[in-house]
Design a protein around this motif. Structure first.
Motif, mmCIF file in Angstrom:
data_model
loop_
_atom_site.group_PDB
_atom_site.id
_atom_site.type_symbol
_atom_site.label_atom_id
_atom_site.label_comp_id
_atom_site.label_asym_id
_atom_site.label_seq_id
_atom_site.Cartn_x
_atom_site.Cartn_y
_atom_site.Cartn_z
ATOM 1 N N GLN A 178 0.814 -1.206 0.000
ATOM 2 C CA GLN A 178 0.000 0.000 0.000
ATOM 3 C C GLN A 178 0.854 1.266 0.000
ATOM 4 O OE1 GLN A 178 -3.653 0.174 -0.109
ATOM 5 N NE2 GLN A 178 -2.857 2.136 -0.799
ATOM 6 N N THR A 179 1.989 1.224 0.707
ATOM 7 C CA THR A 179 2.826 2.424 0.805
ATOM 8 C C THR A 179 4.272 2.183 0.387
ATOM 9 O OG1 THR A 179 3.324 1.947 3.140
ATOM 10 C CG2 THR A 179 1.416 3.357 2.674
ATOM 11 N N GLU A 180 4.668 0.937 0.150
ATOM 12 C CA GLU A 180 6.042 0.618 -0.203
ATOM 13 C C GLU A 180 6.066 -0.302 -1.420
ATOM 14 O OE1 GLU A 180 8.807 -0.086 3.395
ATOM 15 O OE2 GLU A 180 6.827 -0.690 4.119
ATOM 16 N N ALA A 181 7.239 -0.355 -2.064
ATOM 17 C CA ALA A 181 7.444 -1.290 -3.164
ATOM 18 C C ALA A 181 8.885 -1.782 -3.118
ATOM 19 C CB ALA A 181 7.153 -0.629 -4.509
ATOM 20 N N TRP A 182 9.080 -3.042 -3.515
ATOM 21 C CA TRP A 182 10.401 -3.662 -3.486
ATOM 22 C C TRP A 182 10.663 -4.336 -4.833
ATOM 23 C CZ3 TRP A 182 6.560 -4.339 0.136
ATOM 24 C CH2 TRP A 182 6.782 -3.799 1.410
ATOM 25 N N GLY A 183 11.895 -4.193 -5.344
ATOM 26 C CA GLY A 183 12.251 -4.788 -6.614
ATOM 27 C C GLY A 183 11.984 -3.834 -7.765
ATOM 28 N N SER A 184 12.075 -4.349 -8.993
ATOM 29 C CA SER A 184 11.875 -3.502 -10.164
ATOM 30 C C SER A 184 11.514 -4.349 -11.379
ATOM 31 C CB SER A 184 13.141 -2.697 -10.461
ATOM 32 O OG SER A 184 12.983 -1.937 -11.643
ATOM 33 N N VAL A 185 10.623 -3.801 -12.207
ATOM 34 C CA VAL A 185 10.309 -4.428 -13.494
ATOM 35 C C VAL A 185 10.777 -3.544 -14.637
ATOM 36 C CG1 VAL A 185 8.399 -5.860 -12.694
ATOM 37 C CG2 VAL A 185 7.951 -3.480 -13.376
ATOM 38 N N GLY A 186 11.656 -2.567 -14.336
ATOM 39 C CA GLY A 186 12.253 -1.784 -15.407
ATOM 40 C C GLY A 186 12.193 -0.286 -15.245
ATOM 41 N N GLY A 187 11.573 0.197 -14.186
ATOM 42 C CA GLY A 187 11.517 1.634 -13.967
ATOM 43 C C GLY A 187 10.632 2.333 -14.975
ATOM 44 N N GLY A 188 10.701 3.659 -14.981
ATOM 45 C CA GLY A 188 9.979 4.457 -15.953
ATOM 46 C C GLY A 188 8.485 4.228 -15.966
ATOM 47 N N ASN A 189 7.902 4.365 -17.156
ATOM 48 C CA ASN A 189 6.452 4.263 -17.294
ATOM 49 C C ASN A 189 5.929 2.888 -16.927
ATOM 50 O OD1 ASN A 189 3.836 5.400 -18.406
ATOM 51 N ND2 ASN A 189 4.068 3.584 -19.678
ATOM 52 N N ILE A 190 6.656 1.819 -17.323
ATOM 53 C CA ILE A 190 6.199 0.457 -17.005
ATOM 54 C C ILE A 190 5.963 0.328 -15.511
ATOM 55 C CG2 ILE A 190 6.815 -1.988 -16.960
ATOM 56 C CD1 ILE A 190 8.529 -1.547 -19.400
ATOM 57 N N GLU A 191 6.969 0.691 -14.751
ATOM 58 C CA GLU A 191 6.905 0.486 -13.313
ATOM 59 C C GLU A 191 5.873 1.398 -12.653
ATOM 60 O OE1 GLU A 191 10.353 0.458 -10.008
ATOM 61 O OE2 GLU A 191 10.472 -0.968 -11.684
ATOM 62 N N ALA A 192 5.842 2.661 -13.072
ATOM 63 C CA ALA A 192 4.904 3.610 -12.460
ATOM 64 C C ALA A 192 3.459 3.202 -12.712
ATOM 65 C CB ALA A 192 5.165 5.017 -12.992
ATOM 66 N N VAL A 193 3.152 2.802 -13.949
ATOM 67 C CA VAL A 193 1.779 2.381 -14.258
ATOM 68 C C VAL A 193 1.435 1.093 -13.511
ATOM 69 C CG1 VAL A 193 0.238 1.560 -16.093
ATOM 70 C CG2 VAL A 193 1.724 3.528 -16.489
#
Length: 269
Positions: free
Chosen positions: A41-56
């Protein structure tokens, strides 16, 4: 933090989340298939590539967290400068599909009294993905040897060894815990019923026993406990499916477990 550790953290906190995984990649992309992101809800861990992909993906994941009937879903992203994106442009040139899998808060069950029926019930519930609390004032009921039958459990099992006042454990249980009262002592059962009705945010409350036992308890809860009829009606007794009438511990346990699983389904709707 690894994605596995992040999922474990959410589970320990009893917080819902979403596991985001890069499912497919065509052409060039920031991350390969299999990359993972855990969104709380308030945190995120890891990454799927940053930028628009990750934000959306994070935005959509938090929408799913707030939905009672969220289901897994796929999102596709074209990474070129001709696509109108919500969070900026990614010009890698490829196409990425991500899978969003909701991680709901798991059901929690507390069994007060791990006698013949309680242990059989624990054996059944331990095969389900839930948090299971076992409480008994008799040390011999909670020995490692006796609980060895739960060694391959899917459930996260917590054993509470309390010699006095088992009702104090009620305050330690997570919000929404379903409570089953089936101790060896009617006095313990009565105290647990009274305290359970005074404990905020419990789930269902079930009591094992006969109609005569319940009649005595109901009167005491009203006269000595000061509970009104609507509050007392929160306690379900007898527990289990009424159409299953066998008295063997394993039969009673199957009946109670089936009824409880039905309750889980109703809560999720």
């Amino acid at each position: 933090m690894t994605w596995v550790a992040a999922v474990a953290r959410l589970r320990a906190r009893r917080e819902s989340g979403v596991l985001v995984t890069v499912a497919t990649v065509r052409g060039h992309a920031p991350r390969k298939a299999g990359a993972k992101l855990v969104v709380g809800q308030t945190e995120a861990w890891g990454s799927v590539g940053g930028g628009n992909i990750e934000a959306v993906a994070i935005d959509r994941a938090r929408e799913l967290i707030g939905s009672a009937d969220a289901e897994p879903e796929l999102m596709e992203f074209a990474l070129n400068d001709k696509v109108t994106n919500q969070h900026g442009v990614q010009c890698c040139g490829g196409v990425v599909t991500v899978l969003l899998e909701p991680l709901p808060v798991l059901p929690a069950v507390a069994i007060f009294g791990v006698g013949h029926v309680g242990l059989e019930l624990a054996r059944i519930l331990a095969r389900h993905n839930l948090d299971l609390h076992l409480i008994d004032t008799r040390p011999e009921q909670l020995t490692d040897n006796r609980l060895a039958v739960l060694a391959d459990a899917v459930a996260d099992i917590q054993v509470h060894r309390t010699l006095l006042l088992p009702e104090e454990v009620l305050a330690e249980l997570p919000s929404g815990t379903h409570v089953l009262i089936m101790t060896h002592d009617h006095a313990e059962d009565a105290a647990l019923c009274d305290t359970a009705l005074r404990t905020v945010d419990l789930g269902s409350i079930g009591l094992i026993g006969s109609s005569a036992k319940w009649a005595r308890f109901r009167q005491r809860l009203a006269t000595e406990g000061g509970h009104d009829a609507a509050t007392i009606d929160r306690i379900k007794t007898p527990i289990g499916l009424t159409e299953i009438t066998g008295k063997e511990p394993a039969t009673i346990a199957v009946s109670v477990a089936a009824d409880l699983l039905r309750t889980f389904e109703q809560v999720r709707r």
